[in-house]
Design an enzyme around this catalytic site. Structure first.
Site, PDB file in Angstrom:
ATOM      1  N   LEU A  87       0.835  -1.193   0.000  1.00  0.00           N
ATOM      2  CA  LEU A  87       0.000   0.000   0.000  1.00  0.00           C
ATOM      3  C   LEU A  87       0.878   1.254   0.000  1.00  0.00           C
ATOM      4  O   LEU A  87       2.051   1.200   0.361  1.00  0.00           O
ATOM      5  CB  LEU A  87      -0.920  -0.025   1.231  1.00  0.00           C
ATOM      6  CG  LEU A  87      -1.813  -1.286   1.323  1.00  0.00           C
ATOM      7  CD1 LEU A  87      -2.467  -1.387   2.696  1.00  0.00           C
ATOM      8  CD2 LEU A  87      -2.856  -1.287   0.223  1.00  0.00           C
ATOM      9  N   PRO A  88       0.314   2.419  -0.371  1.00  0.00           N
ATOM     10  CA  PRO A  88       1.175   3.565  -0.703  1.00  0.00           C
ATOM     11  C   PRO A  88       1.664   4.470   0.416  1.00  0.00           C
ATOM     12  O   PRO A  88       2.581   5.263   0.185  1.00  0.00           O
ATOM     13  CB  PRO A  88       0.294   4.363  -1.674  1.00  0.00           C
ATOM     14  CG  PRO A  88      -1.098   4.008  -1.318  1.00  0.00           C
ATOM     15  CD  PRO A  88      -1.058   2.600  -0.850  1.00  0.00           C
ATOM     16  N   THR A 118       6.237   0.173   1.827  1.00  0.00           N
ATOM     17  CA  THR A 118       7.397   0.886   2.347  1.00  0.00           C
ATOM     18  C   THR A 118       6.887   2.045   3.190  1.00  0.00           C
ATOM     19  O   THR A 118       6.272   2.977   2.671  1.00  0.00           O
ATOM     20  CB  THR A 118       8.290   1.403   1.212  1.00  0.00           C
ATOM     21  OG1 THR A 118       8.759   0.297   0.451  1.00  0.00           O
ATOM     22  CG2 THR A 118       9.478   2.162   1.775  1.00  0.00           C
ATOM     23  N   LYS A 193      15.012  -1.447   3.993  1.00  0.00           N
ATOM     24  CA  LYS A 193      14.472  -0.960   2.726  1.00  0.00           C
ATOM     25  C   LYS A 193      14.771   0.525   2.529  1.00  0.00           C
ATOM     26  O   LYS A 193      15.189   0.953   1.443  1.00  0.00           O
ATOM     27  CB  LYS A 193      12.958  -1.195   2.683  1.00  0.00           C
ATOM     28  CG  LYS A 193      12.246  -0.561   1.489  1.00  0.00           C
ATOM     29  CD  LYS A 193      12.720  -1.122   0.165  1.00  0.00           C
ATOM     30  CE  LYS A 193      12.159  -0.349  -1.025  1.00  0.00           C
ATOM     31  NZ  LYS A 193      10.713  -0.514  -1.219  1.00  0.00           N
ATOM     32  N   LYS A 268       8.992   9.969  -1.770  1.00  0.00           N
ATOM     33  CA  LYS A 268       8.366   9.491  -0.530  1.00  0.00           C
ATOM     34  C   LYS A 268       9.353   8.684   0.302  1.00  0.00           C
ATOM     35  O   LYS A 268       9.492   8.887   1.520  1.00  0.00           O
ATOM     36  CB  LYS A 268       7.151   8.620  -0.858  1.00  0.00           C
ATOM     37  CG  LYS A 268       6.381   8.120   0.358  1.00  0.00           C
ATOM     38  CD  LYS A 268       5.593   6.860   0.074  1.00  0.00           C
ATOM     39  CE  LYS A 268       6.479   5.634   0.185  1.00  0.00           C
ATOM     40  NZ  LYS A 268       5.732   4.357   0.193  1.00  0.00           N
TER      41      LYS A 268
END
Length: 321
Positions: A87-88, A118, A193, A268
């Site tokens: 999901l974003p 992430t 990550k 982001k």
């Protein structure tokens, strides 16, 4: 008494083994550029996948790959063994998992929850205790490899959480990726990550900058790339993800910078990594510069292009002089 204890241990091992073998019914939340391919690869490996995405067009596309549709998160996770999500944003992940109609409230007890989004490392740390209290298992498992990796099932998974939950997740992770790392306690997958993506952003920026300089000085682009790939400057950004169009056919730059890792997502992730670094007072001078440069690309209207589009920004600026 000793015999009883041994029997209990054997029963526990047996139940765990059966649970592992029974993990065939999967809910997949988020079927966009990455998730759609990841879910399709689960189907290819024999998993039964029920998907949810707010976009009806995305659900229709997923159905062509054997993914059944649900009209809500609650309906998607009902009765499944495993939930996978990508999901974003922090807010969307927290709402999807901890909201009234979210995963934790509706997942079957004993289910395994795998979030491949992430996000800030504090997000999985917030979800984990709530999930545990509700009797479900949770790991954070962000991925590296981009859309091509998702399509080809060559993703690298960086997992934070209990070792037993990581071991249980491996059949699903192997169906979607080629490499799987247990990084430590909950949230550590996100740390790995964000560290990876900051370095990717920095090396991508540096590759674009130096390729532009060499080309402007008159070097043939292919000759320059061959030199870099056979010298000490060789990197993933030169070998696989060259930002100069036409030199690496599979790179997004050779496809009009489409179908890769969007610049807005790079911004982001760099902002998340910067926030993480600020919290521990870890100096990131190059990370800060990279963040600003990709923000400029986004401000120029190219947020939907692959982050390697930064080469075009540098090229255009140099041609003005």
């Amino acid at each position: 008494m000793a015999a009883c204890a041994t029997t209990r241990r054997l029963l526990t091992v047996t139940r765990r083994g059966l649970s592992s073998k029974a993990d065939k019914n999967v809910a997949f939340l988020g079927l966009g550029n990455m998730g759609g391919y990841m879910a399709a690869n689960l189907v290819k490996q024999g998993f039964n996948v029920r998907g949810y995405d707010p976009s009806k067009d995305t659900l229709a596309a997923a159905a062509k790959n054997g993914i059944s549709s649900a009209n809500s998160i609650a309906a998607a996770v009902d009765g499944v063994d495993v939930v996978v999500s990508i999901l974003p944003s922090n807010k969307i992940v927290l709402e999807a998992y901890l909201g009234k109609d979210g995963v934790v409230n509706h997942a079957t007890k004993g289910a395994l929850l795998i979030d491949s989004s992430t996000v800030n490392p504090n997000v999985p740390k917030e979800i984990f205790p709530v999930a545990t209290e509700k009797g479900v298992n949770f790991i954070d498992a962000p991925v590296s490899g981009g859309v091509m990796g998702a399509q080809n099932a060559t993703l690298a998974f960086m997992v934070g959480g209990r070792k037993g939950d990581f071991d249980r997740s491996l059949p699903m992770l192997r169906a979607m990726g080629a490499k799987h790392f247990h990084c430590g306690e909950i949230g550590s997958g996100q740390v790995a990550k964000l560290t990876n993506n900051m370095l990717m952003g920095i090396t991508g920026m540096a590759t674009a900058e130096c390729m532009n300089m060499g080309i402007k000085m008159g070097l043939d682009p292919q000759v320059l790339l061959d030199v870099l790939n056979n010298s000490s400057a060789r990197s993933w950004s030169t070998e696989v993800y060259c930002p100069v169009p036409g030199l690496v056919p599979t790179a997004p730059s050779s496809r009009n910078y489409d179908g890769g890792f969007k610049n807005e997502l790079m911004v982001k992730d760099l902002e998340l990594a910067s926030g993480m670094a600020l919290g521990i007072r870890s100096p990131i001078p190059l990370g800060a510069v990279a963040t600003q440069l990709y923000r400029i690309v986004q401000s120029r209207g190219y947020g939907q292009k692959d982050f390697s589009f930064v080469f075009q920004l540098l090229k255009d600026e140099s041609e003005k002089k």
